[in-house]
Design a protein around this motif. Structure first.
Motif, PDB file in Angstrom:
ATOM      1  N   GLY A 257     151.176 129.342 -21.735  1.00 41.40           N
ATOM      2  CA  GLY A 257     150.097 130.220 -21.301  1.00 41.40           C
ATOM      3  C   GLY A 257     148.738 129.589 -21.536  1.00 41.40           C
ATOM      4  O   GLY A 257     148.563 128.374 -21.520  1.00 41.40           O
ATOM      5  N   GLY A 258     147.771 130.431 -21.810  1.00 45.79           N
ATOM      6  CA  GLY A 258     146.405 129.939 -22.012  1.00 45.79           C
ATOM      7  C   GLY A 258     145.977 129.934 -23.459  1.00 45.79           C
ATOM      8  O   GLY A 258     144.772 130.059 -23.742  1.00 45.79           O
ATOM      9  N   ALA A 259     146.912 129.761 -24.388  1.00 47.03           N
ATOM     10  CA  ALA A 259     146.582 129.885 -25.805  1.00 47.03           C
ATOM     11  C   ALA A 259     145.503 128.899 -26.241  1.00 47.03           C
ATOM     12  O   ALA A 259     144.516 129.277 -26.884  1.00 47.03           O
ATOM     13  CB  ALA A 259     147.841 129.714 -26.656  1.00 47.03           C
ATOM     14  N   MET A 260     145.670 127.625 -25.920  1.00 46.84           N
ATOM     15  CA  MET A 260     144.702 126.621 -26.380  1.00 46.84           C
ATOM     16  C   MET A 260     143.400 126.691 -25.609  1.00 46.84           C
ATOM     17  O   MET A 260     142.319 126.490 -26.182  1.00 46.84           O
ATOM     18  CB  MET A 260     145.321 125.227 -26.276  1.00 46.84           C
ATOM     19  CG  MET A 260     146.478 125.009 -27.235  1.00 46.84           C
ATOM     20  SD  MET A 260     145.973 125.302 -28.958  1.00 46.84           S
ATOM     21  CE  MET A 260     147.584 125.334 -29.757  1.00 46.84           C
ATOM     22  N   LEU A 261     143.462 126.970 -24.324  1.00 40.84           N
ATOM     23  CA  LEU A 261     142.243 127.163 -23.550  1.00 40.84           C
ATOM     24  C   LEU A 261     141.449 128.342 -24.108  1.00 40.84           C
ATOM     25  O   LEU A 261     140.220 128.273 -24.264  1.00 40.84           O
ATOM     26  CB  LEU A 261     142.583 127.396 -22.082  1.00 40.84           C
ATOM     27  CG  LEU A 261     141.404 127.667 -21.146  1.00 40.84           C
ATOM     28  CD1 LEU A 261     140.483 126.458 -21.062  1.00 40.84           C
ATOM     29  CD2 LEU A 261     141.903 128.044 -19.745  1.00 40.84           C
ATOM     30  N   ALA A 262     142.152 129.419 -24.437  1.00 42.46           N
ATOM     31  CA  ALA A 262     141.488 130.594 -24.979  1.00 42.46           C
ATOM     32  C   ALA A 262     140.899 130.328 -26.355  1.00 42.46           C
ATOM     33  O   ALA A 262     139.769 130.734 -26.649  1.00 42.46           O
ATOM     34  CB  ALA A 262     142.477 131.760 -25.049  1.00 42.46           C
ATOM     35  N   ALA A 263     141.643 129.642 -27.207  1.00 44.89           N
ATOM     36  CA  ALA A 263     141.218 129.448 -28.595  1.00 44.89           C
ATOM     37  C   ALA A 263     139.885 128.729 -28.701  1.00 44.89           C
ATOM     38  O   ALA A 263     139.046 129.059 -29.550  1.00 44.89           O
ATOM     39  CB  ALA A 263     142.295 128.670 -29.354  1.00 44.89           C
ATOM     40  N   TYR A 300     152.602 142.441 -18.090  1.00 42.02           N
ATOM     41  CA  TYR A 300     152.196 141.115 -17.647  1.00 42.02           C
ATOM     42  C   TYR A 300     152.694 140.068 -18.637  1.00 42.02           C
ATOM     43  O   TYR A 300     152.734 140.314 -19.845  1.00 42.02           O
ATOM     44  CB  TYR A 300     150.671 141.021 -17.544  1.00 42.02           C
ATOM     45  CG  TYR A 300     150.082 141.927 -16.487  1.00 42.02           C
ATOM     46  CD1 TYR A 300     150.020 141.534 -15.151  1.00 42.02           C
ATOM     47  CD2 TYR A 300     149.590 143.187 -16.828  1.00 42.02           C
ATOM     48  CE1 TYR A 300     149.478 142.367 -14.186  1.00 42.02           C
ATOM     49  CE2 TYR A 300     149.046 144.028 -15.869  1.00 42.02           C
ATOM     50  CZ  TYR A 300     148.996 143.613 -14.545  1.00 42.02           C
ATOM     51  OH  TYR A 300     148.466 144.447 -13.604  1.00 42.02           O
ATOM     52  N   PRO A 301     153.049 138.875 -18.140  1.00 44.62           N
ATOM     53  CA  PRO A 301     153.549 137.838 -19.054  1.00 44.62           C
ATOM     54  C   PRO A 301     152.478 137.278 -19.974  1.00 44.62           C
ATOM     55  O   PRO A 301     152.787 136.801 -21.066  1.00 44.62           O
ATOM     56  CB  PRO A 301     154.086 136.756 -18.107  1.00 44.62           C
ATOM     57  CG  PRO A 301     153.368 136.979 -16.822  1.00 44.62           C
ATOM     58  CD  PRO A 301     153.146 138.464 -16.728  1.00 44.62           C
ATOM     59  N   GLU A 302     151.206 137.302 -19.554  1.00 47.30           N
ATOM     60  CA  GLU A 302     150.112 136.797 -20.376  1.00 47.30           C
ATOM     61  C   GLU A 302     149.133 137.918 -20.668  1.00 47.30           C
ATOM     62  O   GLU A 302     148.789 138.695 -19.761  1.00 47.30           O
ATOM     63  CB  GLU A 302     149.402 135.647 -19.663  1.00 47.30           C
ATOM     64  CG  GLU A 302     148.244 135.039 -20.450  1.00 47.30           C
ATOM     65  CD  GLU A 302     148.671 134.471 -21.800  1.00 47.30           C
ATOM     66  OE1 GLU A 302     148.803 135.283 -22.753  1.00 47.30           O
ATOM     67  OE2 GLU A 302     148.879 133.259 -21.902  1.00 47.30           O
TER      68      GLU A 302
END
Length: 338
Positions: A257-263, A300-302
């Motif tokens: 998912g977007g974990a690192m982009l979000a962090a 939703y998956p994310e």
């Protein structure tokens, strides 16, 4: 030897946004190498749209139009919107999302520094609610030629059932909800690699490199990335240890998912996020908790984007309740309390 007084050079918006764009480059390069160059086309489309929309809104508000090009804030928003989307979404969806972010979320609230919600996350949530099918078409790593990606982006036929697949988060959720497989069995499928989605695991490494650059240049502080990643690790790890057949490991959640982009790039938004040290920890931790809950129990998956917007609502309360004590003043109890 350098003596006091110490005067820091003012940090301009242009320099800050420019460094954020530089920090995004490793993740974009990993995306191009492992997924394909289609993302570059949508990055170009979103950048042109964002700058044009910014210039138009500034002109309508009778503000200096050159800001639209020089401060780079609109470009950062455009890039974040694009990197959250599947790289083969049609051009008009990218344009629509950027217009929502720049016009509706940024300028209708007063422009740079005034928006209470994260523009990129509002754009993402708007598009995934309005166009869930298009927002679910993710290409597998390395299997979609550039000419095919370009055709899909520019409006070509979208009969692509054979060349797109579910994301790792979606594939895991679907497999578990079928009730016939454990996490270990689901993760043996073709959609998965060593940690997350096959081939997609390299992209988070690029965002980690960019995030470390932002920390080194002091564009962001450690509070939000550590709180977000730490909370996601602790919560997912607790449930994984308690029921490994039903819940994925922390490594899976961090690598997908977007974990690192979000962090490093989304949670750390200085405008819509908390500003006090404790408030930053609670803000980012709350996003991670909501994201994990939606990933495992939601529709939703994310869930990162929804977590960001929900915690944006809480920012005034967090900042008010977590103000640090003023140096040299004792905290006095309110009248009537002992």
């Amino acid at each position: 030897m350098i003596h006091s007084p110490y005067v820091r050079k003012p940090v301009s918006v242009q320099r800050t946004m420019g460094l954020v764009l530089v920090a995004l480059v490793p993740g974009i390069l990993a995306h191009v190498i492992n997924i394909g160059a289609g993302v570059l086309v949508n990055l170009a489309i979103s950048t042109i749209t964002a700058v044009a929309a910014e210039a138009l809104m500034l002109a309508l508000r009778r503000r200096p139009v050159q800001i639209a090009v020089t401060d780079l804030s609109a470009v950062v928003t455009a890039w974040l919107v694009t990197l959250c989307f599947p790289p083969i979404v049609p051009w008009w969806l990218t344009v629509s999302a950027v217009l929502v972010a720049i016009v509706a979320v940024k300028h209708l609230y007063g422009g740079l520094g005034q928006n209470p919600f994260n523009p990129a996350m509002v754009a993402y949530c708007s598009m995934i609610v309005a166009f869930p099918a298009l927002m679910s078409q993710w290409p597998p790593a390395g299997h979609l030629p550039f000419d095919t990606q370009l055709s899909l982006i520019l409006g070509g036929p979208r009969d692509i059932d054979g060349i797109t697949g579910a994301t790792a988060l979606d594939a895991l959720r679907t497999g578990l909800r079928a009730g016939t497989q454990t996490v270990e069995q689901v993760l043996k499928g073709d959609a998965f690699g060593a940690l997350g989605g096959r081939g997609w695991e390299w992209v988070p490494l690029g965002y980690i490199a960019g995030g470390l650059f932002l920390l080194a240049t002091r564009i962001v502080t450690w509070h939000m990335p550590v709180a977000f990643l730490g909370t996601l690790t602790v919560v997912s790890g607790t449930f994984w240890l308690a029921a490994p057949g039903s819940f994925a490991s922390p490594l899976f959640h961090l690598a997908t998912g977007g974990a690192m982009l979000a962090a490093f790039f989304i949670v750390t938004d200085p405008v819509s996020g908390a500003t006090t040290p404790r408030g930053k920890l609670l803000f980012a931790g709350g996003i991670a908790l909501i994201a994990w809950l939606i990933r495992n129990f939601g529709a939703y998956p994310e869930g990162i984007a929804f977590g960001v917007l929900l915690m944006n609502i809480c920012v005034p309360l967090l900042d008010m309740k977590t103000q640090p004590q003023v140096f040299g003043h004792r905290h006095e109890p309110r009248e009537g309390k002992k």
